[in-house]
Scaffold this motif. Structure first.
Motif, PDB file in Angstrom:
ATOM      1  N   VAL A 102     -28.936  10.340  -1.586  1.00 14.72           N
ATOM      2  CA  VAL A 102     -30.095  10.754  -0.797  1.00 14.72           C
ATOM      3  C   VAL A 102     -30.970   9.554  -0.427  1.00 14.72           C
ATOM      4  CG1 VAL A 102     -31.662  11.315  -2.735  1.00 14.72           C
ATOM      5  CG2 VAL A 102     -31.885  12.529  -0.564  1.00 14.72           C
ATOM      6  N   ASP A 105     -28.961   7.600   2.335  1.00 12.40           N
ATOM      7  CA  ASP A 105     -28.927   8.409   3.547  1.00 12.40           C
ATOM      8  C   ASP A 105     -30.274   8.357   4.279  1.00 12.40           C
ATOM      9  OD1 ASP A 105     -27.702  10.860   5.125  1.00 12.40           O
ATOM     10  OD2 ASP A 105     -29.698  11.497   4.486  1.00 12.40           O
ATOM     11  N   GLN A 106     -31.370   8.532   3.546  1.00  9.62           N
ATOM     12  CA  GLN A 106     -32.681   8.570   4.188  1.00  9.62           C
ATOM     13  C   GLN A 106     -33.162   7.186   4.633  1.00  9.62           C
ATOM     14  OE1 GLN A 106     -34.525  11.268   5.247  1.00  9.62           O
ATOM     15  NE2 GLN A 106     -32.523  12.185   4.827  1.00  9.62           N
ATOM     16  N   HIS A 195     -31.113  16.254  -4.786  1.00  8.96           N
ATOM     17  CA  HIS A 195     -32.426  15.667  -4.517  1.00  8.96           C
ATOM     18  C   HIS A 195     -33.315  15.680  -5.760  1.00  8.96           C
ATOM     19  CE1 HIS A 195     -31.541  17.704  -0.378  1.00  8.96           C
ATOM     20  NE2 HIS A 195     -30.787  16.645  -0.573  1.00  8.96           N
ATOM     21  N   TYR A 213     -37.400  19.039  -7.410  1.00 11.91           N
ATOM     22  CA  TYR A 213     -36.569  18.730  -6.247  1.00 11.91           C
ATOM     23  C   TYR A 213     -37.154  19.413  -5.029  1.00 11.91           C
ATOM     24  CZ  TYR A 213     -34.278  23.362  -6.611  1.00 11.91           C
ATOM     25  OH  TYR A 213     -34.020  24.710  -6.647  1.00 11.91           O
ATOM     26  N   PRO A 217     -33.817  16.631   2.142  1.00 14.11           N
ATOM     27  CA  PRO A 217     -33.649  15.255   1.666  1.00 14.11           C
ATOM     28  C   PRO A 217     -34.755  14.331   2.179  1.00 14.11           C
ATOM     29  CG  PRO A 217     -31.943  15.817   3.280  1.00 14.11           C
ATOM     30  CD  PRO A 217     -32.677  17.067   2.957  1.00 14.11           C
TER      31      PRO A 217
END
Length: 377
Positions: A102, A105-106, A195, A213, A217
């Motif tokens: 995550v 990716d972010q 997450h 969480y 994301p």
């Protein structure tokens, strides 16, 4: 001929110092490239780029046209970084190759899709830059495995993180957590959600955990970087002469080692399985009844050998209740602690991690923490 020549050129380009690590996570020897952005990336990050329709190819296996090779020549990681990472805030977390998906990716989406770091003024401003963030997070209950939606409010001005147990805010927050001793670290495997975020803080003399969480994301990484922004602002206030080089590593941290070991009490009690966390920065070996417990059972300070601390392999002569056979002895000026690991590999990892802490000189803050832990006993 042109296929082999282009492959050779790309491999040479990938060996240049500025291209020899993944443009996004720093992994060595990237084998892939985005021919839309002109960057060399690792296999893991190439998958994220592909999901963004950022055209990627293997520099070893795929066919490269001459014009694409020329584009890679004229761009490369360093030139792309000037554009896409022009204005990354010092507190914003830049993922490394072993970080959870995550975060990587972010980071990639923030850079290339949302263009968050190009230096242009954003309106509305990015959530983690405002000094205030509020919203709902799924939080694990203290005594059970149930996650419930709770409202969280982060204030940089107050240096606090608050959360509310019920929708009715008139009753006030369930907890007001000072930013001073707060840490946040992603724990997807431990929490059982991709997450999952662990927030750890001091409550009087105890270390406490919150496990949270968010389904989005983007939102959970916003929370993480908003917490880091508040921590950075606190550190700048607490250490006004500190440089970013000194302060940024202190904002948040991953724990050096975590896992189960068997532990015996001071009165030769039977061995019991406990979850241990080695917080290298604070030189603390914390133990909990289980891996998702809200409150520590105890803490052991790990000093230096010159101050009477040591760690070594051991085989207890007799031990009641222990099922595991790979022993570790941690010696402090007050007493000896014996822990048992299930496997030799785990034992070696714990020994190496503990020795890493032992070998680091103690700071004035470490001596204060040591005295505080002794006073607790």
């Amino acid at each position: 001929m042109s296929k082999e020549r282009n492959k050779r050129i790309l491999l040479e380009l990938a060996k240049l110092p500025e291209n020899s690590r993944c443009a996004d996570c720093g992994a060595p020897e990237p084998d892939w490239a985005s021919y839309k952005l002109g960057v060399f990336v690792c296999l893991n990050c190439s998958g994220i780029h592909r999901s963004l329709s950022s055209r990627v190819k293997s520099i070893r296996l795929d066919f490269w046209e001459d014009d694409l090779v020329e584009f890679m020549k004229s761009t490369g990681n360093a030139n792309a970084q000037v554009v896409y990472e022009k204005a990354v805030p010092p507190y914003y977390y830049r993922p490394l190759e072993n970080d959870c998906n995550v975060l990587r990716d972010q980071w990639i989406r923030a850079k290339y899709q949302r263009m968050e770091f190009t230096g242009e003024t954003k309106y509305p401003p990015l959530a983690y830059t405002t000094g205030f963030h509020e919203g709902m997070l799924w939080k694990k209950g203290k005594g059970n495995m149930q996650f419930l939606k709770r409202k969280f409010v982060l204030s940089e001005r107050e240096f606090t993180l608050m959360y509310y147990n019920k929708e009715d805010e008139s009753k006030g927050p369930k907890a007001v957590i000072p930013i001073k001793d707060l840490n946040a670290t992603f724990q997807p495997q431990k929490i059982g959600h991709p997450h999952g975020l662990q927030i750890t803080y001091q409550d009087e003399d105890k270390t406490r955990n919150l496990f949270v969480y968010h389904d989005s994301p983007e939102e959970i990484v916003v929370w993480y970087n908003a917490i880091r922004a508040a921590r950075y602002a606190y550190l700048k206030t607490a250490y006004p002469t500190g440089s970013d080089e000194e302060l940024v590593p202190k904002i948040t941290r991953n724990y050096l080692k975590e896992g189960y070991m068997e532990k015996t009490g001071p009165l030769k009690e039977p061995f019991k399985k406990r979850w241990f966390i080695l917080d290298s920065q604070n030189r603390k070996l914390l133990y909990f009844k289980d891996l998702l417990d809200a409150e520590e059972l105890g803490v052991i300070f790990i000093g230096t050998e010159s101050n009477g601390y040591s760690v070594r392999e051991c085989v207890p002569k007799s031990a009641r209740g222990n099922k595991w056979k790979c022993g570790i002895m941690v010696e402090t000026p007050e007493r000896q602690f014996v822990f048992m690991c299930e496997q030799e590999r785990e034992q070696k990892e714990w020994l190496n991690a503990l020795r890493k802490v032992l070998s680091r000189p103690m700071s004035p803050q470490d001596y204060t923490a040591e005295a505080h832990i002794r006073y607790r006993r």
